[in-house]
Motif scaffolding. Structure first.
Motif, PDB file in Angstrom:
ATOM      1  N   UNK A  83      41.670  17.553  23.220  1.00 49.07           N
ATOM      2  CA  UNK A  83      42.696  16.656  22.687  1.00 49.07           C
ATOM      3  C   UNK A  83      42.887  15.467  23.618  1.00 49.07           C
ATOM      4  N   UNK A  84      42.938  15.721  24.915  1.00 48.75           N
ATOM      5  CA  UNK A  84      43.102  14.645  25.890  1.00 48.75           C
ATOM      6  C   UNK A  84      41.894  13.706  25.880  1.00 48.75           C
ATOM      7  N   UNK A  85      40.687  14.268  25.766  1.00 51.19           N
ATOM      8  CA  UNK A  85      39.479  13.425  25.687  1.00 51.19           C
ATOM      9  C   UNK A  85      39.514  12.523  24.458  1.00 51.19           C
ATOM     10  N   UNK A  86      39.922  13.089  23.327  1.00 52.28           N
ATOM     11  CA  UNK A  86      39.991  12.308  22.090  1.00 52.28           C
ATOM     12  C   UNK A  86      41.030  11.199  22.203  1.00 52.28           C
ATOM     13  N   UNK A  87      42.154  11.510  22.842  1.00 51.86           N
ATOM     14  CA  UNK A  87      43.202  10.509  23.037  1.00 51.86           C
ATOM     15  C   UNK A  87      42.693   9.346  23.887  1.00 51.86           C
ATOM     16  N   UNK A  88      42.053   9.659  24.991  1.00 49.99           N
ATOM     17  CA  UNK A  88      41.564   8.604  25.882  1.00 49.99           C
ATOM     18  C   UNK A  88      40.464   7.766  25.206  1.00 49.99           C
TER      19      UNK A  88
END
Length: 101
Positions: free
Chosen positions: A25-30
């Motif tokens: 989720x954090x990778x997709x956000x960034x």
């Protein structure tokens, strides 16, 4: 991308499945931040949607709360957001907090 900020879930804005783990989720956000940032040619409105999506599901607590409200978890009952009014049994007047003792 979307007609209204309210028309898409945060998962749709970030382009991930609701069952994804926190690291993904954090990778997709960034990645979405870099794609939509106005300084790199992205759309400012979409950039704000990405930021808002992260505010809604960025932490584990916020994500669990959003999933409960959206009905994405099976916790045995639906949360409607409604709470019954508390009944005051004390009928004495309350003290004012502005200008009066």
């Amino acid at each position: 991308m979307f007609d209204s900020p309210l028309s898409a879930s945060p998962y749709e804005v970030l382009g991930v499945d609701p069952a994804v783990d926190d690291a993904e989720l954090r990778r997709a956000y960034r990645l979405r931040l870099r794609q939509t940032h106005p300084d790199t040619g992205g759309d400012a409105a979409v950039f704000i949607q990405v930021q808002r999506a992260w505010e809604l599901i960025g932490t584990a607590e916020d994500r669990a709360a959003y999933d409960r409200r959206a009905g994405l978890t099976d916790d045995g009952g639906e949360w409607s957001g409604w709470r019954p009014q508390t009944v005051r049994t004390d009928t004495r007047p309350r003290a004012r907090s502005y200008g009066h003792p």
